[in-house]
Design an enzyme around this catalytic site. Sequence first.
Site, PDB file in Angstrom:
ATOM      1  N   CYS A 278      58.011  10.124  66.050  1.00  0.00           N
ATOM      2  CA  CYS A 278      56.833  10.229  66.915  1.00  0.00           C
ATOM      3  C   CYS A 278      56.500   8.887  67.553  1.00  0.00           C
ATOM      4  O   CYS A 278      56.610   7.841  66.908  1.00  0.00           O
ATOM      5  CB  CYS A 278      55.611  10.654  66.103  1.00  0.00           C
ATOM      6  SG  CYS A 278      55.791  12.158  65.147  1.00  0.00           S
ATOM      7  N   CYS A 279      56.073   8.955  68.782  1.00  0.00           N
ATOM      8  CA  CYS A 279      55.438   7.829  69.463  1.00  0.00           C
ATOM      9  C   CYS A 279      54.449   8.439  70.453  1.00  0.00           C
ATOM     10  O   CYS A 279      54.295   9.663  70.497  1.00  0.00           O
ATOM     11  CB  CYS A 279      56.445   6.886  70.120  1.00  0.00           C
ATOM     12  SG  CYS A 279      57.331   7.550  71.541  1.00  0.00           S
ATOM     13  N   TRP A 280      53.777   7.630  71.244  1.00  0.00           N
ATOM     14  CA  TRP A 280      52.692   8.134  72.092  1.00  0.00           C
ATOM     15  C   TRP A 280      53.150   9.290  72.974  1.00  0.00           C
ATOM     16  O   TRP A 280      52.509  10.330  73.038  1.00  0.00           O
ATOM     17  CB  TRP A 280      52.111   6.996  72.916  1.00  0.00           C
ATOM     18  CG  TRP A 280      50.801   7.336  73.561  1.00  0.00           C
ATOM     19  CD1 TRP A 280      50.528   7.293  74.892  1.00  0.00           C
ATOM     20  CD2 TRP A 280      49.595   7.755  72.923  1.00  0.00           C
ATOM     21  NE1 TRP A 280      49.225   7.666  75.124  1.00  0.00           N
ATOM     22  CE2 TRP A 280      48.620   7.966  73.915  1.00  0.00           C
ATOM     23  CE3 TRP A 280      49.240   8.003  71.598  1.00  0.00           C
ATOM     24  CZ2 TRP A 280      47.333   8.385  73.649  1.00  0.00           C
ATOM     25  CZ3 TRP A 280      47.948   8.428  71.323  1.00  0.00           C
ATOM     26  CH2 TRP A 280      47.021   8.612  72.338  1.00  0.00           C
ATOM     27  N   THR A 281      54.290   9.137  73.665  1.00  0.00           N
ATOM     28  CA  THR A 281      54.801  10.228  74.508  1.00  0.00           C
ATOM     29  C   THR A 281      55.949  10.994  73.856  1.00  0.00           C
ATOM     30  O   THR A 281      56.287  12.083  74.302  1.00  0.00           O
ATOM     31  CB  THR A 281      55.321   9.699  75.862  1.00  0.00           C
ATOM     32  OG1 THR A 281      56.441   8.851  75.616  1.00  0.00           O
ATOM     33  CG2 THR A 281      54.232   8.949  76.617  1.00  0.00           C
TER      34      THR A 281
ATOM     35  N   LEU B 229      52.564  11.899  70.331  1.00  0.00           N
ATOM     36  CA  LEU B 229      51.276  11.902  69.650  1.00  0.00           C
ATOM     37  C   LEU B 229      50.121  12.207  70.598  1.00  0.00           C
ATOM     38  O   LEU B 229      49.101  12.740  70.184  1.00  0.00           O
ATOM     39  CB  LEU B 229      51.041  10.538  68.995  1.00  0.00           C
ATOM     40  CG  LEU B 229      52.044  10.149  67.907  1.00  0.00           C
ATOM     41  CD1 LEU B 229      51.861   8.691  67.520  1.00  0.00           C
ATOM     42  CD2 LEU B 229      51.903  11.058  66.699  1.00  0.00           C
TER      43      LEU B 229
END
Length: 154
Positions: free
Chosen positions: A64-67, A108
């Site tokens: 997972c990361c922001w996008t 996320l």
Amino acid sequence: MKISVSSDMDEPVARALVAKLRERGHEVLTHGALRPGDDPQWAACSQAAARDVAEGRSDQAVVCCWTGTGASIAANKVPGVRAALCTDAYTADGARRWNDANVLALGLRLTSEPLLAEILDAWFAAAPSEDAEDRENVARVARMDSGRTATVRP
């Protein structure tokens, strides 16, 4: 099933992901912001979770990361990993079915807890296709990994 999970941020949806996987009976190995003292950078923690899969320490991973884009790119640099960025249940089903994806990448920013549950339901319900054309495509991707190394260059 043993599943590695990485996130570059300690966000509510990342914590919900770990909880939902454990509720489903999976053993969860955490990386990045979900593991105190670990490197939280998206490239580092996504690579660590993907390596767990490639080296047999985990059956699958969720990065997972922001996008979700950076996490999927980093994971796909590890030979033997087929990471898929999934934003809905249909994409998760197809990634497992047609691509035999072994790493799920999530953003996320846009993944709510209800959507997360739908994606996980689809991911775990799907099985890799036995269709000859689908298997040949997965084999072709594996051949693309031949000769690649997981060496990281600055």
